[in-house]
Design a protein around this motif. Structure first.
Motif, PDB file in Angstrom:
ATOM      1  N   TRP A  19       0.868  -1.175   0.000  1.00 10.23           N
ATOM      2  CA  TRP A  19       0.000   0.000   0.000  1.00 10.23           C
ATOM      3  C   TRP A  19       0.905   1.225   0.000  1.00 10.23           C
ATOM      4  CZ3 TRP A  19      -1.742   2.685   4.922  1.00 10.23           C
ATOM      5  CH2 TRP A  19      -2.640   3.710   4.654  1.00 10.23           C
ATOM      6  N   TYR A  20       0.604   2.206  -0.847  1.00 13.11           N
ATOM      7  CA  TYR A  20       1.541   3.300  -1.073  1.00 13.11           C
ATOM      8  C   TYR A  20       1.976   3.989   0.220  1.00 13.11           C
ATOM      9  CZ  TYR A  20       3.600   7.673  -2.483  1.00 13.11           C
ATOM     10  OH  TYR A  20       4.475   8.733  -2.606  1.00 13.11           O
ATOM     11  N   PHE A  21       1.072   4.222   1.145  1.00  6.72           N
ATOM     12  CA  PHE A  21       1.391   4.974   2.362  1.00  6.72           C
ATOM     13  C   PHE A  21       2.064   4.117   3.437  1.00  6.72           C
ATOM     14  CE2 PHE A  21      -2.210   7.110   0.367  1.00  6.72           C
ATOM     15  CZ  PHE A  21      -1.769   8.423   0.317  1.00  6.72           C
ATOM     16  N   GLN A  22       2.175   2.831   3.191  1.00  7.50           N
ATOM     17  CA  GLN A  22       2.601   1.906   4.242  1.00  7.50           C
ATOM     18  C   GLN A  22       3.976   2.212   4.788  1.00  7.50           C
ATOM     19  OE1 GLN A  22       1.668  -2.120   3.303  1.00  7.50           O
ATOM     20  NE2 GLN A  22       3.117  -3.005   4.770  1.00  7.50           N
ATOM     21  N   ARG A  23       4.921   2.531   3.938  1.00  6.25           N
ATOM     22  CA  ARG A  23       6.288   2.736   4.431  1.00  6.25           C
ATOM     23  C   ARG A  23       6.451   4.053   5.192  1.00  6.25           C
ATOM     24  NH1 ARG A  23      10.680   4.598   0.726  1.00  6.25           N
ATOM     25  NH2 ARG A  23       9.828   6.163  -0.695  1.00  6.25           N
ATOM     26  N   ASP A  54      11.408  15.174   5.379  1.00  2.57           N
ATOM     27  CA  ASP A  54      12.170  15.817   4.306  1.00  2.57           C
ATOM     28  C   ASP A  54      11.776  15.106   3.013  1.00  2.57           C
ATOM     29  OD1 ASP A  54      13.944  17.012   2.620  1.00  2.57           O
ATOM     30  OD2 ASP A  54      15.742  16.542   3.785  1.00  2.57           O
ATOM     31  N   ARG A  55      10.736  15.586   2.392  1.00  3.82           N
ATOM     32  CA  ARG A  55       9.941  14.939   1.361  1.00  3.82           C
ATOM     33  C   ARG A  55       9.094  13.863   2.036  1.00  3.82           C
ATOM     34  NH1 ARG A  55      11.068  16.950  -3.446  1.00  3.82           N
ATOM     35  NH2 ARG A  55      13.164  17.601  -4.036  1.00  3.82           N
ATOM     36  N   SER A  56       7.984  13.541   1.405  1.00  4.84           N
ATOM     37  CA  SER A  56       6.986  12.715   2.083  1.00  4.84           C
ATOM     38  C   SER A  56       6.230  11.888   1.064  1.00  4.84           C
ATOM     39  CB  SER A  56       6.022  13.634   2.839  1.00  4.84           C
ATOM     40  OG  SER A  56       5.278  14.425   1.904  1.00  4.84           O
ATOM     41  N   TRP A  57       5.002  11.478   1.469  1.00  7.84           N
ATOM     42  CA  TRP A  57       4.149  10.745   0.542  1.00  7.84           C
ATOM     43  C   TRP A  57       3.784  11.561  -0.680  1.00  7.84           C
ATOM     44  CZ3 TRP A  57       2.987  10.984   5.863  1.00  7.84           C
ATOM     45  CH2 TRP A  57       2.137  12.024   6.273  1.00  7.84           C
ATOM     46  N   TYR A  58       4.071  12.862  -0.651  1.00 10.92           N
ATOM     47  CA  TYR A  58       3.793  13.693  -1.828  1.00 10.92           C
ATOM     48  C   TYR A  58       4.808  13.491  -2.951  1.00 10.92           C
ATOM     49  CZ  TYR A  58      -0.084  15.917   0.492  1.00 10.92           C
ATOM     50  OH  TYR A  58      -1.309  16.136   1.085  1.00 10.92           O
ATOM     51  N   TYR A  95      -1.517   7.557  -9.856  1.00 12.39           N
ATOM     52  CA  TYR A  95      -1.526   8.994  -9.580  1.00 12.39           C
ATOM     53  C   TYR A  95      -2.925   9.460  -9.167  1.00 12.39           C
ATOM     54  CZ  TYR A  95      -0.968  14.017 -10.684  1.00 12.39           C
ATOM     55  OH  TYR A  95      -0.935  15.396 -10.643  1.00 12.39           O
ATOM     56  N   ASP A  96      -3.934   9.036  -9.905  1.00 11.19           N
ATOM     57  CA  ASP A  96      -5.317   9.417  -9.578  1.00 11.19           C
ATOM     58  C   ASP A  96      -5.737   8.819  -8.239  1.00 11.19           C
ATOM     59  OD1 ASP A  96      -5.553  10.882 -11.895  1.00 11.19           O
ATOM     60  OD2 ASP A  96      -6.411   9.217 -13.053  1.00 11.19           O
ATOM     61  N   GLU A  97      -5.341   7.582  -7.976  1.00 13.02           N
ATOM     62  CA  GLU A  97      -5.687   6.949  -6.716  1.00 13.02           C
ATOM     63  C   GLU A  97      -5.040   7.665  -5.537  1.00 13.02           C
ATOM     64  OE1 GLU A  97      -7.217   4.755  -3.758  1.00 13.02           O
ATOM     65  OE2 GLU A  97      -7.872   4.808  -5.858  1.00 13.02           O
ATOM     66  N   PHE A  98      -3.826   8.179  -5.749  1.00 20.38           N
ATOM     67  CA  PHE A  98      -3.154   8.923  -4.689  1.00 20.38           C
ATOM     68  C   PHE A  98      -4.004  10.114  -4.254  1.00 20.38           C
ATOM     69  CE2 PHE A  98      -0.585  12.651  -3.577  1.00 20.38           C
ATOM     70  CZ  PHE A  98       0.048  12.193  -2.428  1.00 20.38           C
ATOM     71  N   PHE A  99      -4.512  10.869  -5.200  1.00 21.89           N
ATOM     72  CA  PHE A  99      -5.296  12.057  -4.846  1.00 21.89           C
ATOM     73  C   PHE A  99      -6.668  11.701  -4.293  1.00 21.89           C
ATOM     74  CE2 PHE A  99      -2.342  14.520  -7.637  1.00 21.89           C
ATOM     75  CZ  PHE A  99      -1.909  15.386  -6.650  1.00 21.89           C
ATOM     76  N   ARG A 100      -7.172  10.516  -4.610  1.00 20.41           N
ATOM     77  CA  ARG A 100      -8.392  10.072  -3.941  1.00 20.41           C
ATOM     78  C   ARG A 100      -8.107   9.684  -2.494  1.00 20.41           C
ATOM     79  NH1 ARG A 100      -9.692   7.743  -9.108  1.00 20.41           N
ATOM     80  NH2 ARG A 100      -8.542   5.851  -8.549  1.00 20.41           N
ATOM     81  N   SER A 101      -6.919   9.141  -2.257  1.00 16.99           N
ATOM     82  CA  SER A 101      -6.595   8.585  -0.943  1.00 16.99           C
ATOM     83  C   SER A 101      -5.988   9.588   0.026  1.00 16.99           C
ATOM     84  CB  SER A 101      -5.615   7.408  -1.105  1.00 16.99           C
ATOM     85  OG  SER A 101      -6.176   6.381  -1.866  1.00 16.99           O
ATOM     86  N   VAL A 102      -5.161  10.505  -0.485  1.00 17.67           N
ATOM     87  CA  VAL A 102      -4.374  11.331   0.438  1.00 17.67           C
ATOM     88  C   VAL A 102      -5.232  12.219   1.337  1.00 17.67           C
ATOM     89  CG1 VAL A 102      -3.886  13.268  -1.155  1.00 17.67           C
ATOM     90  CG2 VAL A 102      -2.270  12.697   0.668  1.00 17.67           C
TER      91      VAL A 102
END
Length: 308
Positions: A127-131, A146-150, A167-174
């Motif tokens: 899952w993208y945010f997991q780490r 110093d940089r992030s999930w963005y 990319y689209d899923e990121f903006f739905r999730s963040v």
């Protein structure tokens, strides 16, 4: 007390006061060492009386704000507050310099910096945010990203490291991800450090010609210069689609690095309802001496040579 003993005590106190002052100067020297590159880059004008006065003002304000950061740290520990501060921006925008000034006087067990490398093969399947989750603060901690999930909204988008669907899923999730963190009691503050095209070129050229800074330049940094407009477009979309009331974006004008640091720290302090925490007086205990203990000498072969 005999006069000679009084004179000895006075001399001892004076010597101790000199040591305190020397330690204070050493702390200031650390700041000056960090600033020496800026002074060199300023050229001849860096030594004018006006420039010297501006530097004095900068250091006075920096030390004052760092004192407030210590108070903030004490309040975070006392209250169990959890704070996340995100630093984003173009390469050479000054994020690292601001983070250094924030953390310099703080306890690294309380204030941590998370600067994650590129994901490995295993992390790419998570899952993208997991780490990022494992780096979030516990009670009484603050974490500076110093940089992030963005990264997904910036470098991954511009360099083609993610698909359009990702990319689209990121903006739905963040937005939901950050709202969830805020609901759990984590405060999120997000900064974008903004510099001009011309300023980034100057800073990149400085790195190219400075052997002590060349390590900061990666092939990705150089490629980012060519894709300036695509980064601009990606930033605009990011700010528009992830600026939410629970975790808004704040833009730091960062062409002037020193002003950017001071403004960022001042703003950060204004976002947290901290206050000074009273501490009990500290009394240094007396040394305990044991007559049956004798110190063993250290062999000369183990001593670091006095080269300087």
């Amino acid at each position: 007390m005999k006069e000679s003993e009084q004179e000895l005590d006075a001399a001892s106190l004076a010597a101790r006061q000199r040591r305190f002052e020397e330690d204070l100067v050493d702390a200031y020297d650390e700041e000056l060492e960090m600033e020496v590159d800026d002074r060199i880059l300023d050229g001849g004008e860096g030594f004018t009386p006006e420039a010297r006065e501006l530097r004095k003002q900068y250091f006075r304000e920096l030390f004052r704000l760092q004192g407030e950061l210590v108070k903030l740290q004490d309040w975070i520990v006392k209250t169990g507050h959890r704070l996340v501060v995100i630093f984003e921006g173009r390469d050479a925008a000054g994020k690292g310099g601001a983070i250094k000034r924030i953390t310099q006087r703080l306890n690294p067990r309380v204030c941590r910096v998370a600067a994650l490398p590129a994901p490995n093969n295993r992390e790419r399947t998570q899952w993208y945010f997991q780490r990022y989750v494992s780096h979030l603060p516990a009670g009484g901690e603050m974490v500076l990203f110093d940089r992030s999930w963005y990264n997904r909204a910036g470098v991954e988008r511009v360099m083609g490291f993610c698909t359009d669907d990702e990319y689209d899923e990121f903006f739905r999730s963040v937005p939901e991800f950050e709202k969830m963190l805020v609901r759990s009691g984590i405060q999120i503050i997000k900064y974008w450090f903004s510099i001009t095209d011309e300023e980034q070129e100057i800073r990149f050229q400085a790195r190219i010609h400075d052997p002590l800074k060349q390590w900061k330049l990666s092939p990705m940094d150089l490629e980012s210069r060519r894709r300036w407009e695509r980064y601009t477009q990606a930033k605009e979309v990011m700010l528009q689609r992830s600026h939410i009331p629970e975790a808004p974006w704040w833009v730091v004008q960062a062409v002037d690095k020193k002003r950017a640091r001071l403004n960022c720290i001042h703003h950060l302090l204004s976002q947290v309802p901290y206050h000074e925490i009273e501490h009990p007086s500290i009394v240094l205990p007396e040394r305990v001496f044991h007559e049956d203990y004798s110190r063993h000498p250290v062999p000369d072969s183990m001593i670091v040579p006095d080269v300087f």
